[in-house]
Write an enzyme that holds these catalytic residues in place. Sequence first.
Site, PDB file in Angstrom:
ATOM      1  CE  LYS A 102      -3.915  -2.001   2.588  1.00 30.50           C
ATOM      2  NZ  LYS A 102      -5.129  -1.449   1.652  1.00 30.50           N
TER       3      LYS A 102
ATOM      4  NE  ARG B 284     -11.302  -9.208  -2.151  1.00 29.10           N
ATOM      5  CZ  ARG B 284     -11.588  -8.191  -2.825  1.00 29.10           C
ATOM      6  NH1 ARG B 284     -12.008  -8.379  -4.169  1.00 29.10           N
ATOM      7  NH2 ARG B 284     -11.402  -7.003  -2.606  1.00 29.10           N
TER       8      ARG B 284
END
Length: 511
Positions: free
Chosen positions: A269, A343
């Site tokens: 990130k 997920r």
Amino acid sequence: MDIKTAAKPASSSALVFFLRAGDKIEKHDFFRNLAEEDKNYLRLFIKHRRDDDFSSCLLLPSGGKCLIFLAKENKKNSLRKTIVAMRRVISATRREKVKEIAVGLNDFLTHGLKTEETAELMATQFEMANFEFNDYKIKPKDGWKFVEKVSVIGRESRTVGKAISAGKVIGEEINKARTLSNTPGGDMTPARLAEEALKSGKESGFRVKVLKEDEIKKLKMGGVLGVAKGSAERPRFIIMEYFKGAKKDKPIVLVGKGVTFDTGGLNLKPDNYIYEMHMDMSGGAAVIHVMAALARLKVKKNIVGLVPAVENMPSGSSYHPGDLLRTMSGKTIEVLNTDAEGRVILADALEYSKKYEPQIVVDIATLTGAAMAALGQRASAIFSTDRKLEKEMIEAGEKTGDYLWPLPLWEEYEEEIKGTFGDFANIGKTRYGGAITAAVFLWQFVKDNSLSVGPSTPKSGLRGSRRTSSAPAWVHLDIAPRMTTIESDSLAKGAAGASIALLVEFLRGHR
Ligand code: BES
Ligand code: ZN
Ligand code: ZN
């Protein structure tokens, strides 16, 4: 904070006058018993200040203190505004360094709420507003600015007393979850999160089992193991059980994302996006403390909590973009972006939930920045295979200040996550609708895919029910938008404790 009903305010308490449009201070329950000079002083004060929302702390001529709140809205005032007003009472009291207050329950009665409901809500909101994360700060010489005692005046019944205690329990558990989320990633590791779950289980009365890496391997949870690969901190799989309902009732399973720090992995990130990623376990913290609240409230339900806990780190041992992970279900995930890690671990937890043959599965996750792009920071996104359940949850959110807004869960979106070399890709093919593709990805691990080809046509148009006969009803809450508080929440900076109040409300009421 000590919150209790009382017949009349103690002399040491500051009196809170919470007045809404049209309320006369002379009619307020506390006014009658004031000394004449105080009455005159307050009349004069009010006369010159009747325009806008404002609050003030006054020293009365006779020596006592009072806090006055004027709010523009009237009694039919929306519940939403009452919730924030309750928090503002506490934050103003803290600002004034006042430690003891007396509040009139009647002041906060709101259209559509019973007296007991108002009392419970008030206790929860007061607790939430009386919280600040200061575990890592030296205590100031004159102590922390917290309210220590609240006397609730108005109705001294057993039911109101009980409602206040229940509201307090909920507020306390929300604050404990906020503490877990606020704790820096360097300290809040998967092992620590598991310890906190064990501790909470012992204190509140629910069973906790923690699986370590060898057991996670035995279960073939390739998703959890894949994401955990890059970190020196080893994963945990936290299992919590609370079976106090009827034997025949199938349990409701709660699944919480427990990424204790999300760097993004090899798809690292950028600096301004990595900053608050120690809070990426907020779904997990919510599940732990929903369990604790239910146990402390002695709710007669069967509830299971599951939290896959990992750290997502880039290193020489990290999982790679392009890796194909075989999950516990046997279905494979094609990792196209290591930052879409939530997920991947939830896929295994959702598969594990089937062991309980649940009636409902609810997952809670700070899953996507896209949910924030869609909704801003005032509501979490809800997705569900069951319209009725979705509605029930949204209503529970309205009652508790934990707002939800629905986004579509349609099979049409499945095309976006078809894998090239694996069954499902962990990101969509375009950069649009990221919250939806994430939800649709999770859906693949709830439903029985062998059935999904034909018979799951909706019953009533596009927004109809999409449950296949074998799969449980499923709700996905993407709480990324509500991970942290915003200025207008009137709550301390940091973790918001989203979804806990709404889940407790939903689980207590669901039949
Ligand atoms: N934990 C983040 C989502 C997030 C972002 C939560 C901001 C709270 C605040 C999640 O794991 C993530 O990185 N999602 C990616 C997915 C993308 C790579 C498809 C995102 O939202 O950018
Ligand atoms: Zn991520
Ligand atoms: Zn994440």
